[in-house]
Scaffold this active site. Structure first.
Site, PDB file in Angstrom:
ATOM      1  CG  HIS A  48      -1.910  -1.116   1.215  1.00  0.00           C
ATOM      2  ND1 HIS A  48      -2.840  -1.280   0.218  1.00  0.00           N
ATOM      3  CD2 HIS A  48      -2.109  -2.146   2.074  1.00  0.00           C
ATOM      4  CE1 HIS A  48      -3.583  -2.360   0.474  1.00  0.00           C
ATOM      5  NE2 HIS A  48      -3.147  -2.904   1.585  1.00  0.00           N
ATOM      6  NE  ARG A  73       2.179  -4.117   3.454  1.00  0.00           N
ATOM      7  CZ  ARG A  73       1.030  -3.713   4.011  1.00  0.00           C
ATOM      8  NH1 ARG A  73       0.327  -4.550   4.763  1.00  0.00           N
ATOM      9  NH2 ARG A  73       0.615  -2.475   3.847  1.00  0.00           N
ATOM     10  CD  GLU A 153      -3.291  -8.575   5.408  1.00  0.00           C
ATOM     11  OE1 GLU A 153      -3.433  -7.466   5.936  1.00  0.00           O
ATOM     12  OE2 GLU A 153      -2.568  -8.735   4.410  1.00  0.00           O
ATOM     13  CG  ASP A 179      -6.701  -5.979   4.648  1.00  0.00           C
ATOM     14  OD1 ASP A 179      -7.666  -5.528   4.017  1.00  0.00           O
ATOM     15  OD2 ASP A 179      -5.526  -5.729   4.355  1.00  0.00           O
TER      16      ASP A 179
HETATM   17  C1  3PY Z   1      -3.766  -4.157   7.780  1.00  0.00           C
HETATM   18  O1  3PY Z   1      -4.050  -3.630   8.861  1.00  0.00           O
HETATM   19  O2  3PY Z   1      -4.561  -4.797   7.091  1.00  0.00           O
HETATM   20  C2  3PY Z   1      -2.409  -4.029   7.270  1.00  0.00           C
HETATM   21  O3  3PY Z   1      -2.100  -4.607   6.270  1.00  0.00           O
HETATM   22  C3  3PY Z   1      -1.459  -3.117   7.966  1.00  0.00           C
HETATM   23  O4  3PY Z   1      -0.854  -2.289   7.030  1.00  0.00           O
HETATM   24 MG    MG Z   2      -3.639  -5.474   5.186  1.00  0.00          MG
END
Ligand code: 3PY
Ligand code: MG
Length: 263
Positions: A48, A73, A153, A179
Site C-alpha cells: 500500500h 512488504r 489478515e 483487513d
Molecule cells: C492491515 O491492517 O490490514 C495491514 O495490512 C497493515 O498495514
Molecule cells: Mg492489510
C-alpha cells in the site's frame, strides 16, 4: 564502516522485543530517520506504500548505513519478487493475504535457497549489505537469516492458522488488523475492536505454539504499547505518513494556539 545490520532473530534473542518503523513514503531518508530515531528495524511498504524497486534498494542502503535491517512488504501474491528484495539486501520479506498453507509454501519457496526452497543465486548487493565476501559462507547462513513473514489478515487465514504456521521455512506472522477487522466483521473497519483483539490473542498463542515470530501492526502509540505488553516480538508504531502528518498538525496548532491566545 558501520557494522552489518543484524538478522531479525538477533533483535529478539533472549526475549527482547523490537519496534518496527513502517515506511510508506518512498524517500529513503525516511528509513534513515526512523533508524536514527531508535527503531530496531524498518519495513519498506511496496503493497500500500509508495515504494518501488529503486526506492527499496535505496531504503535498504539507508537503513544499513545506520546498522539497521530492513524488511520489504511486497504486493499480494507477488511471491517471486520476494527473492529480488532479498537480493537487494532485505533482511526479510512480508507477504500480505496469506490464506492457506499452500500460499505460505509458495512464498517460502521464493525466500529460501535449496534444499528448503527454490531461490535463485545472485546476491551481489545482499553480500555487500551483509559485509560478506565469501559466497559459500553467505549461502550457508541465508536460510536462517532471511525471514519469510506471512500476514494473517483474513478469515481464511484464521481458519488455517496452525497449518500456515506449520509450514517449514516460514519464520513468522504479522497481523494486519485493518483487513482482519473487515474480513471478520463482514465489512466493517475496526482494527482495535473486540473481534480483532480476540483474534490477535489467538494468533499470538498459535505463533508461540509453533515457535514462530509474532509481529503486530499497531496504528497508534497506545496500541503499540498494548502489543508490546502482550508480548509481540515486533510491533509497529503507526507509520510514517501518519506520524509526519500528525507532527505537522500539532506544530501548526501549537503556533496558532500561542498567537490566538487572548491577552
Ligand atoms: C492491515 O491492517 O490490514 C495491514 O495490512 C497493515 O498495514
Ligand atoms: Mg492489510
Amino acid at each position: 564502516m558501520t557494522a552489518a545490520p543484524p538478522p531479525l532473530s538477533q533483535l529478539v534473542a533472549d526475549g527482547r522485543q523490537a519496534l518496527l518503523g513502517w515506511a510508506e513514503l518512498a524517500d529513503p531518508m525516511i528509513a534513515g530517520m526512523m533508524a536514527r530515531a531508535g527503531f530496531d528495524a524498518i519495513l519498506l511498504d511496496a503493497q500500500h506504500g509508495f515504494h518501488n524497486e529503486a526506492t527499496v534498494v535505496a531504503g535498504i542502503t539507508e537503513a544499513a548505513l545506520c546498522g539497521k535491517p530492513a524488511l520489504v512488504r511486497v504486493a499480494v501474491g507477488a511471491y517471486p519478487l520476494a527473492a529480488r528484495m532479498l537480493d537487494y539486501g532485505a533482511a526479510g520479506v512480508v507477504a500480505p493475504m496469506i490464506n492457506t498453507a499452500e500460499d505460505a509454501s509458495r512464498f517460502v519457496t521464493e525466500v529460501k535457497y535449496p534444499p528448503l526452497g527454490g531461490r535463485s543465486w545472485g546476491p551481489t548487493r545482499a553480500m555487500q549489505i551483509q559485509r560478506q565476501t565469501d559466497p559459500q559462507a553467505f549461502l550457508a547462513e541465508q536460510n536462517a537469516r532471511c525471514a519469510a513473514i506471512a500476514m494473517i489478515e483474513t478469515r481464511s487465514a484464521m481458519d488455517n492458522l496452525d497449518a500456515i504456521l506449520a509450514v517449514e521455512g516460514l519464520d513468522g506472522v504479522l497481523i494486519g488488523p485493518g483487513d482482519l477487522s473487515i474480513g471478520l466483521s463482514g465489512g466493517r473497519l475496526d482494527p482495535v475492536g473486540t473481534q480483532v483483539s480476540q483474534a490477535i490473542a489467538t494468533i499470538l498463542q498459535a505463533a508461540r505454539r509453533n515457535g514462530k515470530l509474532a509481529c503486530a501492526f499497531a496504528g497508534t502509540q497506545e496500541r503499540a504499547a498494548d502489543m508490546v505488553a502482550l508480548g509481540f516480538d515486533f510491533t509497529t508504531v503507526g507509520y510514517d505518513a501518519k506520524l509526519i502528518g500528525d507532527a505537522f498538525g500539532s506544530a501548526v496548532a501549537s503556533v496558532r494556539g500561542r498567537v490566538d491566545r487572548p491577552g
